[in-house]
Design a protein around this motif. Structure first.
Motif, PDB file in Angstrom:
ATOM      1  N   ARG A  36      -2.903  87.393 104.416  1.00 52.08           N
ATOM      2  CA  ARG A  36      -1.634  86.481 104.686  1.00 52.08           C
ATOM      3  C   ARG A  36      -1.625  85.492 103.405  1.00 52.08           C
ATOM      4  NH1 ARG A  36       0.952  86.746 109.993  1.00 52.08           N
ATOM      5  NH2 ARG A  36      -0.073  88.318 111.234  1.00 52.08           N
ATOM      6  N   SER A  66      -1.516  94.145 101.607  1.00 51.19           N
ATOM      7  CA  SER A  66      -2.884  94.606 101.752  1.00 51.19           C
ATOM      8  C   SER A  66      -2.969  96.109 101.678  1.00 51.19           C
ATOM      9  CB  SER A  66      -3.201  94.249 103.328  1.00 51.19           C
ATOM     10  OG  SER A  66      -2.245  95.112 104.071  1.00 51.19           O
ATOM     11  N   ASP A 148      -0.377 100.042 108.115  1.00 47.83           N
ATOM     12  CA  ASP A 148      -1.825  99.863 108.501  1.00 47.83           C
ATOM     13  C   ASP A 148      -2.462 101.150 108.825  1.00 47.83           C
ATOM     14  OD1 ASP A 148      -1.752  97.048 107.833  1.00 47.83           O
ATOM     15  OD2 ASP A 148      -1.821  96.322 109.955  1.00 47.83           O
TER      16      ASP A 148
HETATM   17  O1  C5P Z   1      -4.569  90.424 111.458  1.00 47.68           O
HETATM   18  P1  C5P Z   1      -3.112  89.990 111.019  1.00 47.68           P
HETATM   19  O2  C5P Z   1      -1.935  90.660 111.534  1.00 47.68           O
HETATM   20  O3  C5P Z   1      -3.128  88.698 110.672  1.00 47.68           O
HETATM   21  O4  C5P Z   1      -3.203  90.708 109.452  1.00 47.68           O
HETATM   22  C1  C5P Z   1      -2.319  90.604 108.486  1.00 47.68           C
HETATM   23  C2  C5P Z   1      -2.034  91.708 107.661  1.00 47.68           C
HETATM   24  O5  C5P Z   1      -3.317  91.607 106.940  1.00 47.68           O
HETATM   25  C3  C5P Z   1      -2.221  93.070 108.459  1.00 47.68           C
HETATM   26  O6  C5P Z   1      -0.945  93.545 108.853  1.00 47.68           O
HETATM   27  C4  C5P Z   1      -3.000  94.099 107.692  1.00 47.68           C
HETATM   28  O7  C5P Z   1      -2.003  94.740 106.930  1.00 47.68           O
HETATM   29  C5  C5P Z   1      -3.697  93.294 106.775  1.00 47.68           C
HETATM   30  N1  C5P Z   1      -4.992  93.130 107.058  1.00 47.68           N
HETATM   31  C6  C5P Z   1      -5.880  94.267 106.455  1.00 47.68           C
HETATM   32  N2  C5P Z   1      -7.205  94.320 106.457  1.00 47.68           N
HETATM   33  C7  C5P Z   1      -7.876  93.345 107.472  1.00 47.68           C
HETATM   34  C8  C5P Z   1      -7.239  92.465 108.321  1.00 47.68           C
HETATM   35  C9  C5P Z   1      -5.673  92.249 107.640  1.00 47.68           C
HETATM   36  O8  C5P Z   1      -5.145  95.107 105.819  1.00 47.68           O
HETATM   37  N3  C5P Z   1      -9.097  93.481 107.588  1.00 47.68           N
END
Ligand code: C5P
Length: 191
Positions: A36, A66, A148
């Motif tokens: 983020r 990401s 994701d």
């Molecule tokens: O967990 P959260 O919704 O805050 O994460 C935001 C974005 O960061 C997710 O939609 C995902 O694409 C990415 N993310 C990721 N790998 C992680 C944590 C988060 O790709 N270990």
């Protein structure tokens, strides 16, 4: 002890990871915040997170940076250092048990139905005074899940050896108690 907690947005993984950290007296890293923060930075510098010319419309999907392998590589070392600190740690995200810490002592894959997750998000928004349509939240969750789960680099998936915890019909207290029991079981099985 290293505890890896993965799962989709609004599955309850953050709440569970924080509770596990408090229970075991371990530091906790919400790895989503890293992505983020990168997304926010791209937004502030008026860059394009998609590399494809689409408008950056109000930074609606701050996590979409990401998908880029270079971004993931830049954040990898930081997350691994956090996981491997003396005494261990709890990390939650999407690829903790699959990429960041496959050697974790306990691994949970936290999930919930789209409708249960949308309901939680809706209640959170309501408490913040934001009135968003439930259907809109569901569509947003589905779009994030799709991104994701289907990206080439470190896609969201249940790691081998990770215990599945479906929180759809569990209260917060029940979900936390189940998570602790699953961690205990995995640690005992490896001892
Ligand atoms: O967990 P959260 O919704 O805050 O994460 C935001 C974005 O960061 C997710 O939609 C995902 O694409 C990415 N993310 C990721 N790998 C992680 C944590 C988060 O790709 N270990």
């Amino acid at each position: 002890m290293i505890i890896a907690v993965d799962g989709p947005t609004a599955s309850g993984k953050g709440t569970i990871a924080r509770a596990l950290a408090a229970h075991y007296g371990l530091p906790h890293l919400d790895t989503g915040l890293l992505y983020r923060a990168v997304g926010r930075q791209v937004f502030l510098s008026e860059g394009n997170p998609d590399d494809a010319g689409a408008a950056l419309a109000a930074c609606a999907f701050p996590g979409r940076v990401s998908v880029h392998p270079a971004v993931r590589a830049a954040l990898l070392e930081r997350q691994q250092a956090f996981a491997n600190q003396p005494g261990g740690a709890v990390l939650d995200g999407r690829d903790i048990a699959t990429v960041i810490a496959p050697h974790a002592n306990a691994k949970l894959f936290v999930t919930a139905s789209v409708s249960a997750r949308a309901m939680r998000r809706w209640v959170e928004m309501k408490q913040l005074g934001k009135n968003v349509e439930r259907a809109e939240i569901e569509a947003d969750l589905e779009a994030r899940d799709e991104r994701d789960r289907n990206r080439a680099e470190a896609p969201l998936r249940q790691a081998e050896g990770a215990a599945l915890l479906d929180t759809s019909n569990l209260t917060k207290e029940m979900a936390v108690a189940t998570a602790i029991a699953l961690v205990e079981k995995q640690v005992a099985a490896k001892a």
